[in-house]
Design a protein around this motif. Structure first.
Motif, short mmCIF file in Angstrom:
data_model
loop_
_atom_site.label_atom_id
_atom_site.label_comp_id
_atom_site.label_asym_id
_atom_site.label_seq_id
_atom_site.Cartn_x
_atom_site.Cartn_y
_atom_site.Cartn_z
N TYR A 259 34.72 22.18 75.69
CA TYR A 259 33.31 21.91 75.39
C TYR A 259 32.47 22.04 76.66
CZ TYR A 259 29.18 19.82 73.27
OH TYR A 259 27.91 19.61 72.79
N PHE A 260 32.96 21.45 77.76
CA PHE A 260 32.22 21.57 79.02
C PHE A 260 32.08 23.03 79.43
CE2 PHE A 260 31.38 21.61 83.49
CZ PHE A 260 30.61 20.47 83.73
N GLY A 261 33.18 23.79 79.31
CA GLY A 261 33.13 25.18 79.72
C GLY A 261 32.23 26.03 78.86
N ALA A 262 32.27 25.83 77.54
CA ALA A 262 31.44 26.64 76.65
C ALA A 262 29.96 26.36 76.85
CB ALA A 262 31.83 26.38 75.19
N GLN A 263 29.59 25.08 77.01
CA GLN A 263 28.17 24.79 77.21
C GLN A 263 27.70 25.26 78.59
OE1 GLN A 263 26.57 22.35 79.29
NE2 GLN A 263 28.50 21.81 80.29
#
Length: 436
Positions: A259-263
């Motif tokens: 989630y952190f990487g995608a956002q």
């Protein structure tokens, strides 16, 4: 939602009594793999820690966005090749991923206040050294020094919220995220005017070293207190410290990292390419720059409100789905009518980028202890920034290959699907320590 007290052995302590100055270095009788939980709190420490956190947060992107705003001038001044310039713009995500992973090791050996003193000094010194050199290699090396300080501070702030403000996780996370957003916006908007006022890109890039030096000040007395407490043998740990948390071996850890990487992938792609998209839609360069700045500026209230909302909800599912809806509408609008409703798409993008303060808050909500928080923060951010580095690169490749924005926006929509799936996986309340 505020996490319950630690389930470790010994009497339960109230969150308000967590010590802002306790040295988390294991003593002789403590396993070096354990990160102790402080138990005392000086009367004035809470305010000093909060001020210190806000000053650190203001610095977390200024060194990056000021460089981006002055990249053309820097390339000319230092004779950077296109490859070297591309490496410089990718350096932040590389540093955040690689150096941030070392932070749990540091806080197992030194008090967080001492680590932050060194981190902010590295940031200040690195920013000074990179503007006094005429060597491209020295510029890259000193930029890496500055970014090392940011990488460590990135990981430490969520841990400090858990350690000192676990009863106000959403409010304090919102405050420091807002400070980060303000610093990002101000540096991006003022770097070029400052450079023009002083007649050199070096001034527009180097002025932010003073801000980093100011951020050192609150942490010096806190570091001295922690050192004095340890020398005096003041107990600063619970009777039984938790075992080392390893998020890489848990589903929750990987969901947080994705989630952190995608956002972050979407955020860096927007920062790097949105102005070009608006230029291609027949906006003047100055107007395109203002529209990009609008995304960051409108993100300030979002950064303040999102953590407060996350802290009050039992499940994060409504926020995850709502942010996805905002971003989806913005991407479709940019693909179909980028000129006719540009302000609307900018507003929707700003709301969609609320995924960043949401994930920062969730790091604290999904750990019971400060040790769990710093381990989860390090893994989620380090792994996430590796993913994020692909965003601007792949958008640029697709834009160059197709000559338009349909394919790049399609890629961002695909990344949004991945983000949403990961977001739903972390929406349910649980703790990283329980998945060991």
């Amino acid at each position: 939602m505020t996490p319950p007290p630690s389930a470790t052995a010994g009497p339960v302590t109230r969150p308000a009594r967590l010590s802002p100055t306790a040295d988390v270095t294991p003593g002789p009788a403590t396993d070096a793999a354990s990160a102790p939980v402080p138990t005392q709190r000086p009367v004035t420490g809470g305010l000093l820690v909060l001020v210190g956190m806000l000053l650190v947060a203001v610095n977390l992107r200024a060194a990056v966005t000021s460089l981006g705003a002055l990249l053309d001038e820097i390339r000319t001044g230092l004779g950077l090749s296109g490859t070297m310039a591309g490496f410089v713009t990718t350096l932040p995500t590389i540093a955040f991923a690689g150096l941030g992973a070392l932070t749990p090791w540091l806080v197992r050996r030194f008090a967080p206040a001492r680590v932050l003193v060194v981190a902010m000094l590295a940031l200040a010194v690195g920013q000074v050294l990179r503007v006094v050199t005429d060597s491209a290699l020295v510029f890259v090396a000193t930029s890496a020094l500055a970014l090392a300080g940011i990488a460590v501070a990135n990981i430490l702030l969520p841990m400090l919220v858990k350690q000192h403000f676990s009863h106000r996780t959403g409010l304090v996370t919102g405050a420091y995220t807002m400070a980060l957003t303000v610093g990002t916006t101000v540096a991006a908007a003022s770097a070029v005017p400052i450079a023009h006022a002083f007649g050199s890109w070096r001034a527009g890039l180097g002025v932010w070293a003073a801000l980093a030096a100011v951020a050192v000040l609150p942490w010096v007395p806190l570091a001295l207190r922690a050192r004095a407490a340890r020398r005096a043998g003041t107990p600063t740990v619970a009777a039984a410290a938790p075992a080392r948390v390893q998020p890489a071996r848990t589903r929750l850890g990987w969901a947080m990292a994705v989630y952190f990487g995608a956002q972050s992938l979407s955020g860096y792609a927007i920062m790097g390419w949105l102005a070009q998209l608006f230029r291609d839609a027949d906006f003047a360069p100055e107007t395109a720059g203002l529209l990009l700045a609008g995304v960051t500026a409108l993100g300030v209230p979002v950064a303040l409100l999102m953590p407060a909302l996350a802290g009050r909800l039992r499940t994060l599912r409504p926020l995850v789905l709502g942010l996805t809806a905002f971003s989806t509408a913005a991407y479709l609008g940019l693909a179909l009518a980028p000129h006719d409703a540009a302000l609307l798409w900018v507003g929707l993008l700003a709301f969609g980028q609320g995924a960043f303060p949401l994930i920062l808050t969730t790091i604290g909500l999904r750990a019971r202890t400060a040790e769990g928080t710093v381990a989860l923060s390090a893994f989620a951010q380090s792994t996430g920034y590796v993913i994020a580095a692909l965003g601007p690169l792949l958008v640029g490749i697709l834009y160059e290959a197709t000559g338009g924005w349909t394919a790049p926006i399609g890629f961002l929509l695909a990344a949004l699907v991945v983000q949403t799936v990961a977001g739903l996986a972390i929406a349910r309340p649980r703790f990283i320590e329980d998945e060991r």
